[in-house]
Design a protein around this motif. Structure first.
Motif, PDB file in Angstrom:
ATOM      1  N   PRO A  13       0.828  -1.211   0.000  1.00 28.65           N
ATOM      2  CA  PRO A  13       0.000   0.000   0.000  1.00 28.65           C
ATOM      3  C   PRO A  13       0.860   1.258   0.000  1.00 28.65           C
ATOM      4  N   PRO A  14       0.321   2.356  -0.514  1.00 22.97           N
ATOM      5  CA  PRO A  14       1.095   3.603  -0.579  1.00 22.97           C
ATOM      6  C   PRO A  14       1.235   4.256   0.791  1.00 22.97           C
ATOM      7  N   LEU A  15       2.170   5.197   0.869  1.00 22.43           N
ATOM      8  CA  LEU A  15       2.243   6.075   2.027  1.00 22.43           C
ATOM      9  C   LEU A  15       1.165   7.146   1.866  1.00 22.43           C
ATOM     10  N   VAL A  16       0.353   7.306   2.870  1.00 15.75           N
ATOM     11  CA  VAL A  16      -0.672   8.340   2.865  1.00 15.75           C
ATOM     12  C   VAL A  16      -0.267   9.396   3.881  1.00 15.75           C
ATOM     13  N   LEU A  17       0.037  10.587   3.393  1.00  9.17           N
ATOM     14  CA  LEU A  17       0.559  11.654   4.233  1.00  9.17           C
ATOM     15  C   LEU A  17      -0.437  12.800   4.287  1.00  9.17           C
ATOM     16  N   GLY A  18      -0.633  13.328   5.460  1.00  9.95           N
ATOM     17  CA  GLY A  18      -1.560  14.433   5.629  1.00  9.95           C
ATOM     18  C   GLY A  18      -1.707  14.767   7.087  1.00  9.95           C
ATOM     19  N   GLU A  19      -2.939  14.750   7.588  1.00  6.38           N
ATOM     20  CA  GLU A  19      -3.185  15.124   8.975  1.00  6.38           C
ATOM     21  C   GLU A  19      -2.517  14.179   9.963  1.00  6.38           C
ATOM     22  N   THR A  20      -2.482  12.906   9.639  1.00  9.29           N
ATOM     23  CA  THR A  20      -1.906  11.918  10.551  1.00  9.29           C
ATOM     24  C   THR A  20      -0.401  11.809  10.338  1.00  9.29           C
ATOM     25  N   ALA A  21       0.349  12.142  11.378  1.00 10.09           N
ATOM     26  CA  ALA A  21       1.807  12.057  11.289  1.00 10.09           C
ATOM     27  C   ALA A  21       2.241  10.595  11.217  1.00 10.09           C
ATOM     28  N   ALA A 276      -4.885  15.880  17.475  1.00 14.09           N
ATOM     29  CA  ALA A 276      -6.211  16.137  18.046  1.00 14.09           C
ATOM     30  C   ALA A 276      -6.388  17.603  18.390  1.00 14.09           C
ATOM     31  N   SER A 277      -5.311  18.257  18.810  1.00 10.05           N
ATOM     32  CA  SER A 277      -5.385  19.677  19.139  1.00 10.05           C
ATOM     33  C   SER A 277      -5.635  20.521  17.900  1.00 10.05           C
ATOM     34  N   LEU A 278      -5.088  20.090  16.770  1.00  4.06           N
ATOM     35  CA  LEU A 278      -5.210  20.865  15.537  1.00  4.06           C
ATOM     36  C   LEU A 278      -6.497  20.549  14.780  1.00  4.06           C
ATOM     37  N   TYR A 279      -6.870  19.257  14.750  1.00  2.00           N
ATOM     38  CA  TYR A 279      -7.984  18.833  13.908  1.00  2.00           C
ATOM     39  C   TYR A 279      -9.161  18.245  14.692  1.00  2.00           C
TER      40      TYR A 279
END
Length: 286
Positions: A13-21, A276-279
């Motif tokens: 599977p690909p790397l999914v980068l975004g909100e989740t570090a 969680a603090s940001l989103y």
């Protein structure tokens, strides 16, 4: 806020980068790394440590066979292969299913490691030490983490301007080899050819490196246990966990995607709280 990226990996599977570090666990196979040299350079110990980091939440395992600390002796190709290949073979044989990155600036080492099961190249020379590295990445269709380490940097050029020019060269080298910018992750290179003030400047303001068209490239943050923390706090490498967490939380809030660390669980927990603090907390927990 975070840009979103999906980075293809071969046969997984690909790397999914975004909100989740994503957390990258450091697996040093060297006798002389600044923080944990000699701790995991036997195959059984390396596999055990990789399992521990995965159990603590590591999304990627970064395998390296040469220290890049100041004053470290260079390592030849064969010696580096002798360090990393038995461990990559053992990780694959043990059924390690998270992506393995190979931390090297030598194309032959990268090529052999990928054939053995690694699927990401982590190049501290940003494809500029050996342009053949881009060809290896293109051949195997793997992404490259390109770090900023400009050893001939003109002190008169502001850091961010230098980084923009440096990464443009990296992107040009990649594209000449047929490797698209969508397979490049940039690493600001904390601690490499930068003053203490410049390191903290990079934390204060988001780093935006973009190809000719498209969104800014994803960012890897590598501050774990580094001297930029030790010089500030006056402590040794093994005492820098709190400082590392602080830098990673700030970098996450400024758009960082992947965090390369020695201490996986503590950094993962801190980054989850930052998210969680940001989103907001995950929907199921609201």
């Amino acid at each position: 806020m975070h840009t979103g990226h999906t980075i293809a990996l071969p046969n997984r599977p690909p790397l999914v980068l975004g909100e989740t570090a994503l957390v990258m666990g450091i697996l040093n196979l060297t006798p002389d790394s600044f923080s944990d040299g000699g701790a995991h350079n036997l195959v059984a110990a390396a596999v055990q440590h990789a399992r521990q980091m995965i159990g603590e939440g590591a999304d990627i395992i970064d395998v390296g066979g040469e220290s890049t600390r100041p004053g470290a002796a260079p390592v030849g190709v064969q010696e580096e292969l002798d360090r990393v290949m038995p461990v990559i073979d053992a990780l694959v044989a043990a059924g390690i299913d998270v992506p393995i990155s190979i931390d090297t600036y030598k194309p032959l080492v990268a090529d052999q490691a990928i054939q053995a099961g690694a699927c990401i190249i982590n190049d501290v020379h940003g494809l500029q030490g050996a342009p053949e590295m881009a060809e290896v990445a293109q051949l195997h269709q793997v992404p490259v983490i390109a770090m900023h380490w400009h050893k001939e940097r003109d002190a008169a050029t502001p850091l961010r301007e230098d980084m923009q020019l440096y990464f443009r060269r990296t992107i040009a080298i990649a594209e000449q080899a047929g490797l698209g910018a969508d397979r490049i992750i940039v690493d600001p290179g904390f601690g490499f050819g930068k003053t203490l003030g410049e390191n903290y400047e990079l934390l204060r303001e988001p780093l935006h490196i973009s190809p000719a068209s498209g969104a800014p490239l994803p960012i890897l943050i590598g501050t774990s246990r580094k001297s930029m923390i030790g010089k500030l706090l006056g402590n040794e490498a093994h005492e820098r966990l709190a400082g590392t967490i602080a830098t990673n939380v700030v970098a996450y809030l400024n758009g960082g995607h992947i965090f390369r660390v020695h201490d996986v669980r503590a950094n993962r927990d801190a980054l989850r709280v930052a998210q969680a603090s940001l989103y907001g907390p995950p929907q199921a927990e609201r």
